[in-house]
Enzyme design. Structure first.
Site, PDB file in Angstrom:
ATOM      1  N   GLY A   1     -38.741  84.423  68.139  1.00  0.00           N
ATOM      2  CA  GLY A   1     -38.077  85.744  68.813  1.00  0.00           C
ATOM      3  C   GLY A   1     -37.158  85.082  69.835  1.00  0.00           C
ATOM      4  O   GLY A   1     -36.953  84.163  70.221  1.00  0.00           O
TER       5      GLY A   1
ATOM      6  N   ARG B   1     -38.423  83.692  61.431  1.00  0.00           N
ATOM      7  CA  ARG B   1     -39.861  82.959  61.618  1.00  0.00           C
ATOM      8  C   ARG B   1     -40.148  82.205  60.573  1.00  0.00           C
ATOM      9  O   ARG B   1     -41.377  82.113  60.364  1.00  0.00           O
ATOM     10  CB  ARG B   1     -40.794  84.126  62.128  1.00  0.00           C
TER      11      ARG B   1
ATOM     12  N   ASP C   1     -44.321  77.216  67.618  1.00  0.00           N
ATOM     13  CA  ASP C   1     -44.448  76.900  65.942  1.00  0.00           C
ATOM     14  C   ASP C   1     -43.204  76.450  65.685  1.00  0.00           C
ATOM     15  O   ASP C   1     -43.522  75.559  64.463  1.00  0.00           O
ATOM     16  CB  ASP C   1     -44.654  78.561  65.350  1.00  0.00           C
TER      17      ASP C   1
ATOM     18  N   LYS D   1     -38.340  77.318  73.979  1.00  0.00           N
ATOM     19  CA  LYS D   1     -38.003  78.446  74.127  1.00  0.00           C
ATOM     20  C   LYS D   1     -39.133  79.521  73.927  1.00  0.00           C
ATOM     21  O   LYS D   1     -39.735  79.184  73.047  1.00  0.00           O
ATOM     22  CB  LYS D   1     -36.780  78.779  72.904  1.00  0.00           C
ATOM     23  N   THR D   2     -39.337  80.194  74.573  1.00  0.00           N
ATOM     24  CA  THR D   2     -40.187  81.265  74.388  1.00  0.00           C
ATOM     25  C   THR D   2     -40.262  82.201  75.766  1.00  0.00           C
ATOM     26  O   THR D   2     -40.536  81.611  76.631  1.00  0.00           O
ATOM     27  CB  THR D   2     -41.448  81.254  73.650  1.00  0.00           C
TER      28      THR D   2
ATOM     29  N   ASP E   1     -42.736  84.048  76.296  1.00  0.00           N
ATOM     30  CA  ASP E   1     -44.164  84.194  76.593  1.00  0.00           C
ATOM     31  C   ASP E   1     -44.613  83.080  77.378  1.00  0.00           C
ATOM     32  O   ASP E   1     -45.732  83.185  78.208  1.00  0.00           O
ATOM     33  CB  ASP E   1     -44.910  83.697  75.255  1.00  0.00           C
TER      34      ASP E   1
HETATM   35  P1  FBP Z   1     -41.629  83.499  70.356  1.00  0.00           P
HETATM   36  O1  FBP Z   1     -43.015  82.854  70.466  1.00  0.00           O
HETATM   37  O2  FBP Z   1     -40.839  83.022  68.853  1.00  0.00           O
HETATM   38  O3  FBP Z   1     -40.644  83.089  71.235  1.00  0.00           O
HETATM   39  O4  FBP Z   1     -41.675  84.981  70.062  1.00  0.00           O
HETATM   40  C1  FBP Z   1     -42.363  85.592  71.002  1.00  0.00           C
HETATM   41  C2  FBP Z   1     -42.479  87.282  71.028  1.00  0.00           C
HETATM   42  O5  FBP Z   1     -41.152  87.595  71.857  1.00  0.00           O
HETATM   43  C3  FBP Z   1     -43.699  87.644  71.354  1.00  0.00           C
HETATM   44  O6  FBP Z   1     -44.020  87.928  72.823  1.00  0.00           O
HETATM   45  C4  FBP Z   1     -43.903  88.820  70.658  1.00  0.00           C
HETATM   46  O7  FBP Z   1     -45.264  88.979  70.238  1.00  0.00           O
HETATM   47  C5  FBP Z   1     -43.175  88.610  69.292  1.00  0.00           C
HETATM   48  O8  FBP Z   1     -42.048  87.488  69.776  1.00  0.00           O
HETATM   49  C6  FBP Z   1     -42.728  89.432  68.669  1.00  0.00           C
HETATM   50  O9  FBP Z   1     -42.156  89.455  67.468  1.00  0.00           O
HETATM   51  P2  FBP Z   1     -40.982  90.025  66.459  1.00  0.00           P
HETATM   52  O10 FBP Z   1     -39.932  89.655  67.243  1.00  0.00           O
HETATM   53  O11 FBP Z   1     -41.403  89.210  65.027  1.00  0.00           O
HETATM   54  O12 FBP Z   1     -41.577  91.440  66.479  1.00  0.00           O
END
Ligand code: FBP
Length: 586
Positions: free
Chosen positions: A96, A157, A188, A212-213, A215
């Site tokens: 993300g 992803r 991941d 990065k994230t 979260d």
């Molecule tokens: P990352 O762990 O890849 O940084 O993504 C985090 C996130 O933003 C989460 O908070 C959320 O659940 C998810 O991505 C949503 O994913 P998508 O962009 O595939 O809908």
């Protein structure tokens, strides 16, 4: 003289007044990367500090080359201009988006300088497998300085895990004469980076990760205080929650149930709670640790709502972490069982329509889980069957936990208003009873998620990312592989480090099998940030003690503000960050 229409046309393609100004913003740079006022790559020294999880022995056996090479020792950036040239390095975003990613690229480009080639990988790991690259020029870099999003490259992803994919990567690397790959991603994606570093070790292709994230779950105590993007996302959400908090005692009639993004860990919800002080913030890790059932959670919310109503406050804000559903013990067991069933029978399931799919899955579940699943609202039941991503994750952002909570709290309050027995534990006096009986529970639900991921980075994320990019770029110039960039001492000029990726891996159950992956950092119930929240929350529940942090600031007195959780957990004495002296990126 140009008219307004001309000016507005000039603003197209990322040239709003704001976007032009932020490109000119100077950001702080750690001193390992400054020489005579210029930004330069650093060298690295091996420290005596070693890393490793509980599964270190098995991990080291599996990652013989990279773990053997690094001995899992941490590296520290030290001044010492490295002038290596002729390298071809590819960079990719994975997972993300998170604010600041573009500045990581700016930092890498500054470290590599004109003598090396930086290639952008189109759309993440998928683009790596397809060999889709373009050269990142100095002019292009000038256009992305301090801007939000991942749009410069795009992301995805894809998990690189099969022998066929490994062979493809090797071929792409050879065909494009790559000397290194820099992976900007979460837990991941950095697991992917560790695997690629091992795979490409004998080909002398370096692989480096950048944390990065939004979260915030890629953090390692004092060694990696936070991932980038968390500060910007939580400041955006805090502004929005602060505005809603300001609305509630103004209109005096709504309870807002706000789900906040953050797939598993509740770092985002905790940070926003500390910044805004709502009546209730659920923290998934606490719920799991205290083995609270869905009924208990709903009961606690209903009690707070009732007591406020009895005291004449008919409004409030409840923060719900996105990943809550996976932490409610009975739900966790159900989801674990579902993950195993979906991993095992995914081919059969792919061919079925929803009703048949449900029938099939129900037959595979234990009696307890089947009963629980059947008791959930239809929408939630269906969502639990959604396809998992490549890394085995349930797409929790699509599950409307906030509406599930509203329905259940509504039912509970209805019973409490109707039956004296159901509310006697509140101990209300006559006046309070009268107020509670008159109270009408009006709710609104929100999900703050995607709007927080791509805003322009805060000054912290802009600076943090630039420095992370400088570390990553310097690592490849200095000839290192299998590390993730990290910065500590965020209040004292920043200490630039490289942590061995193998030191972060542990064994977890994913996709119905044991895998070596980077451990997700969850909120620790004994952490200073959680404990501070725990100490204050009953005061915030009783009356309106909220704060409205306002919009994020890039200039002025509050620009240098760290996330509260980071400052508290790192034991800093103020919220102010210091990552060195400001330097112009142009
Ligand atoms: P990352 O762990 O890849 O940084 O993504 C985090 C996130 O933003 C989460 O908070 C959320 O659940 C998810 O991505 C949503 O994913 P998508 O962009 O595939 O809908």
């Amino acid at each position: 003289m140009a008219n307004l229409q001309d000016l507005l046309i000039k603003m197209e393609e990322h040239h709003s007044l704001f976007e032009n100004e932020i490109r000119n913003l100077s950001v702080p740079v750690c001193k390992a990367f400054i020489n005579n006022g210029k930004i330069v790559p650093s060298s690295f020294k091996v420290t005596s500090q070693e890393m490793g999880t509980k599964d270190a022995q098995k991990v080291n056996e599996h990652f013989k080359k990279t773990a053997g090479n690094s001995k899992n020792k941490i590296l520290e950036a030290v001044p010492g201009e490295n002038k290596k040239t002729g390298l071809r390095i590819a960079v990719l975003f994975s997972g993300g988006p998170a604010a600041g990613g573009h500045n990581v690229i700016v930092g890498i480009k500054r470290a590599l300088g004109a003598g090396n080639t930086l290639l952008g990988t189109v759309a993440g790991p998928k683009g790596l497998l397809a060999g889709e690259f373009f050269e990142i020029t100095e002019d292009a870099v000038k256009g992305i300085i301090n801007t939000g999003g991942f749009d410069f490259l795009g992301s995805d992803r894809t998990k690189i895990k099969t022998d066929e994919q490994f062979a493809k990567v090797k071929k792409v690397v050879k065909d494009n004469k790559l000397d290194g790959i820099i992976v900007i991603g979460g837990d991941d994606s950095n697991t992917n980076a560790a695997v690629l570093a091992e795979l490409l070790y004998d080909d002398h292709v370096m692989v480096i990760g950048v944390p990065k994230t939004i979260d915030g779950d890629l953090q390692i105590g004092g060694l990696l205080p936070i991932s980038f993007g968390y500060d910007t996302a939580t400041k955006i959400y805090s502004e929005m929650v602060g505005n809603i908090l300001q609305d509630t005692p103004s209109s005096r009639k709504y309870w807002h149930f706000i789900k906040l993004m953050g797939r598993s860990a509740s770092h985002v919800a905790l940070e926003v709670a500390l910044q805004t002080k709502p009546a209730i913030a659920l923290i998934s890790e606490e719920i799991y640790e205290k083995r609270m059932s869905l009924d208990q959670i709903v009961g606690n919310i209903a009690n707070t709502v009732s007591l406020r109503a009895a005291g004449g406050i008919n409004h409030g804000v409840i923060l719900i972490p996105e990943g809550l559903i996976e932490f409610i013990p009975e739900m966790k067991d159900l989801i674990t069982e579902l993950n195993e069933v979906i991993a095992k029978y995914h081919e059969d399931l792919d061919e079925l329509e929803l009703p048949e799919k449900k029938d099939f899955v129900y037959k595979q579940l234990s009696a307890v889980s089947a009963k629980l699943m059947a008791s959930l609202p239809g929408e939630i039941e269906t969502m639990l069957l959604l396809e998992r991503d490549d890394h085995g994750n349930l797409p929790v952002s699509q599950i409307p936990t906030e509406t599930l909570m509203i329905q259940m709290v509504e039912d509970k309050l209805h019973m409490m208003q109707k039956h004296a027995d159901d509310r006697k534990h509140l101990g209300l006096d006559e006046k309070q009873e009268a107020k509670f009986q008159k109270f009408k529970f009006s709710t609104l639900n929100h999900f703050f998620g995607y709007e927080g991921r791509c805003g322009a980075p805060t000054l912290f994320d802009a600076a943090y990312c630039l420095n992370l990019g400088l570390i990553a770029g310097s690592l490849v110039i200095d000839g290192h592989t299998g590390y993730i960039a990290a910065i500590t001492d965020l209040n004292k000029g920043g200490r630039a480090l490289a942590l061995p990726l193998t030191g972060l891996l542990n064994i977890e159950r994913r996709h119905g099998a044991d895998e070596m992956v980077i451990e997700k950092a969850l909120v620790k119930i004994n952490s200073p940030a959680f404990q501070f929240y725990e100490e204050r929350r009953s005061i915030w529940a009783r009356a309106d003690h909220f704060s409205s942090p306002g919009p994020r600031q890039l200039w002025g007195p509050v620009a240098l503000q760290l996330p509260y959780t980071v400052a508290l957990n790192q034991g800093y004495s103020s919220l102010e960050f210091n990552l060195g002296d400001a330097a112009s990126l142009k």
